[in-house]
Scaffold this motif. Structure first.
Motif, short mmCIF file in Angstrom:
data_model
loop_
_atom_site.label_atom_id
_atom_site.label_comp_id
_atom_site.label_asym_id
_atom_site.label_seq_id
_atom_site.Cartn_x
_atom_site.Cartn_y
_atom_site.Cartn_z
N GLY A 74 1.04 -1.04 6.08
CA GLY A 74 -0.24 -1.57 5.62
C GLY A 74 -1.41 -0.87 6.28
O GLY A 74 -2.39 -0.51 5.63
N LYS A 96 -7.13 -0.79 -5.79
CA LYS A 96 -7.41 -0.48 -4.37
C LYS A 96 -6.87 -1.62 -3.50
O LYS A 96 -6.80 -2.77 -3.96
N SER A 97 -6.54 -1.30 -2.26
CA SER A 97 -5.94 -2.34 -1.42
C SER A 97 -6.77 -2.64 -0.17
O SER A 97 -7.31 -1.74 0.47
N TYR A 133 -1.64 2.89 4.90
CA TYR A 133 -1.93 3.19 3.50
C TYR A 133 -2.98 2.30 2.83
O TYR A 133 -3.42 2.62 1.72
N ALA A 134 -3.34 1.18 3.44
CA ALA A 134 -4.37 0.35 2.78
C ALA A 134 -5.69 1.12 2.77
O ALA A 134 -5.98 1.92 3.67
N ASP A 135 -6.50 0.86 1.74
CA ASP A 135 -7.79 1.56 1.66
C ASP A 135 -8.77 1.01 2.68
O ASP A 135 -9.64 1.72 3.16
N ASN A 194 1.12 4.09 -2.98
CA ASN A 194 0.92 5.50 -2.70
C ASN A 194 1.84 6.38 -3.56
O ASN A 194 1.53 7.53 -3.84
N PRO A 197 0.82 -1.22 0.00
CA PRO A 197 0.00 0.00 0.00
C PRO A 197 0.86 1.27 0.00
O PRO A 197 0.50 2.26 -0.64
N PHE A 218 -6.16 -4.77 3.37
CA PHE A 218 -5.08 -5.39 4.15
C PHE A 218 -5.70 -6.17 5.30
O PHE A 218 -6.45 -5.61 6.11
#
Ligand code: ADP
Length: 479
Positions: free
Chosen positions: A203, A157-158, A206-208, A149, A145, A160
């Motif tokens: 993670g 999209k992520s 920054y993960a969505d 960025n 993630p 986690f």
């Protein structure tokens, strides 16, 4: 237009590489979602994976991935297995090792570079192939993630998933330059953790979306007792955190179709055949006694201090105790010493999938005195095989095992013997209660039959993951 594409990434996936429940989930969850999405599962191509057996072939040219000023050769491999597509990342530094993460008593020193390479390789794939979502699992995949960025042109999209917060992937600060990560990320709202680099934090930051593997664990990790130092950070990101309980693959773990057990079965009579055969196999002295088993990693998390302290008293009860596992040396030694002293304790050291299935099929009770348990699969497998779990009420054990005192045959819940205080006395008391229940044959069997019919599959939880995926797809379409 085909189904939406998902890349599902994990550092271990059954049957290619497995050290615990993550591998089971990475095998079974993608399959549960594959009707609805086009899911590719990706993992490192460790040297011990049998390329011939699975028909694993290289696809495309070797890539040269630059990380921290060094170029690494990376080849992507692929195979189809049981109607799923698997992709593998091969680079010698990551893959040419005897163990997944390190020998039993510690991790490899260069795990930072090894797993960062896995993440960089996935980034390359996402640049070339269009995936709507990348579903990442645990710290070994948590850098992606952050890397995404820096790549605004990649629209993936992520999601986690935290399977175990106790393993965060923490390395010395000097890792930053080796990993080619800018110093600007080294602050407390991102990678920095008490002066070190923490992959798990990347993670989370920054993960969505973030999920963890049971609703109770999702609450627990926001507290100092279970947050492993990240409780404040998780509280800050809690708006994107959801707890979804794991399921088990009810085809792989199916007493009626299991090829690893002596006789597949649908009822307790069939189960008894497996018990008799197993007791013969390990040559127990008194086969009439109830069979109590433990299968798991020998680590503090699994409540081994509690177990080992209670074991001398447990051994005085009229039961046979079989333990299968591997891990920290002090636990090996303690078990070995106790097994030598008591002729109703049987030890099997090592990792043995087939033996574990025979033990699920043969056992009357299954021990899980875990100090913390994000979800736990073993208790569900045990119930599915008609073995009653004895569990400490924590994390996913709270969500999946209900105390037999509240047994209600109309409910869809699984029942076992539950204790709430993580100490040897409470555990021993629970074991004694379980052995009493064993003598109340009608009630004991009624509960076990009920457990065997409960639905521990991915049916319900798969729907909850679909909800997460659909949310991310909508976000992705909004841009
Ligand atoms: P964790 O992921 O914390 O290890 P889980 O209960 O979620 O615990 O999953 C453990 C999985 O690994 C189960 O499928 C269990 O049967 C299996 N397992 C653990 N230890 C062994 C072993 N020594 N031999 C065979 N299977 C094992």
């Amino acid at each position: 237009m085909g189904d939406p594409r998902i890349l599902f990434a994990a550092s271990e996936v059954y049957p290619f590489a497995k050290s615990g429940g993550l591998a089971d989930v990475a095998y079974s969850l993608p399959r549960a979602l594959n009707d609805r999405y086009d899911v590719d599962v990706i993992l490192p191509l460790y040297q011990f994976i049998d390329r011939e057996r699975f028909g694993i072939q290289a696809i495309g040219e070797t890539l040269h991935i630059k990380m921290g000023g060094i170029e690494y050769p990376v080849t992507v491999y692929s195979c189809d297995y049981e109607d799923m597509t698997y992709r593998f990342i091969y680079t010698p530094l990551l893959c040419d090792r005897e163990f997944l993460y390190g020998p039993p008593h510690g991790g490899y020193e260069d795990n930072d570079i090894r797993f960062a390479l896995f993440n960089y390789a996935m980034l390359e794939i996402l640049k070339r192939d269009q995936y709507e979502i990348v579903h990442l699992n645990d710290w070994q995949t948590a850098l992606l993630p952050l890397l995404l960025n820096n790549e605004p042109e990649i629209k993936t999209k992520s999601l986690f998933t935290i399977h175990n917060l106790a393993y965060q992937g923490v390395f010395q600060k000097k890792a930053l330059s080796k990993l080619g990560i800018d110093e600007k990320y080294f602050h407390m709202d991102c990678l920095e953790f008490y002066g070190e680099v923490n992959f798990m934090k990347a993670g989370i930051a920054y993960a969505d979306k973030i999920t963890t593997v049971s609703p109770t664990y999702a609450k627990e990790i926001l507290t100092p007792e279970f947050g492993c130092g990240l409780e404040g950070f998780l509280q800050y990101h809690s708006a994107k955190l959801t707890g979804i309980v794991n399921g088990i693959d009810t085809e792989h773990f199916s007493p009626s179709h299991d090829k690893m057990i002596v006789k597949p079965y649908v009822d307790l009579r069939g189960k008894a055949v497996n018990k008799r055969a197993f007791l013969k196999e390990i040559k127990v002295k008194d086969p009439k006694r109830p069979l109590v088993v433990f299968i798991g990693r020998f680590t503090w998390q699994k409540g081994l201090e509690i177990f080992i302290n209670a074991l001398p008293d447990m051994a005085l009860e009229a039961c046979n105790i079989v333990i299968l596992g591997e891990g920290e040396k002090q636990y090996h030694d303690a078990f070995k010493a106790l097994a030598k002293k008591h002729d109703n304790i049987y030890m099997e050291f090592g990792y043995d999938e087939a033996l574990s299935h025979r033990m699920y099929a043969a056992s009357d009770f299954f021990l899980m005195p875990s100090l913390f348990e994000p979800c736990g699969l073993a208790q569900m497998i045990a119930m599915h095989y008609g073995s009653m779990p004895i569990v400490h009420s924590v994390g996913g054990l709270t969500d999946t095992v209900h105390d037999h005192a509240s047994f209600d045959k109309k409910s869809q819940k699984g029942y076992g013997v539950v204790f709430t205080k993580p100490d040897p006395h409470a555990f021993l008391h629970a074991v004694k209660k379980a052995l009493q229940l064993y003598r109340m044959k009608a009630r004991y069997n009624k509960i076990r039959k009920h457990n065997m019919l409960c639905d521990f599959s991915w049916r319900e939880s798969g729907e909850l993951y679909i909800k997460e995926y659909e949310y991310l797809r909508e976000e992705g379409q909004r841009g």
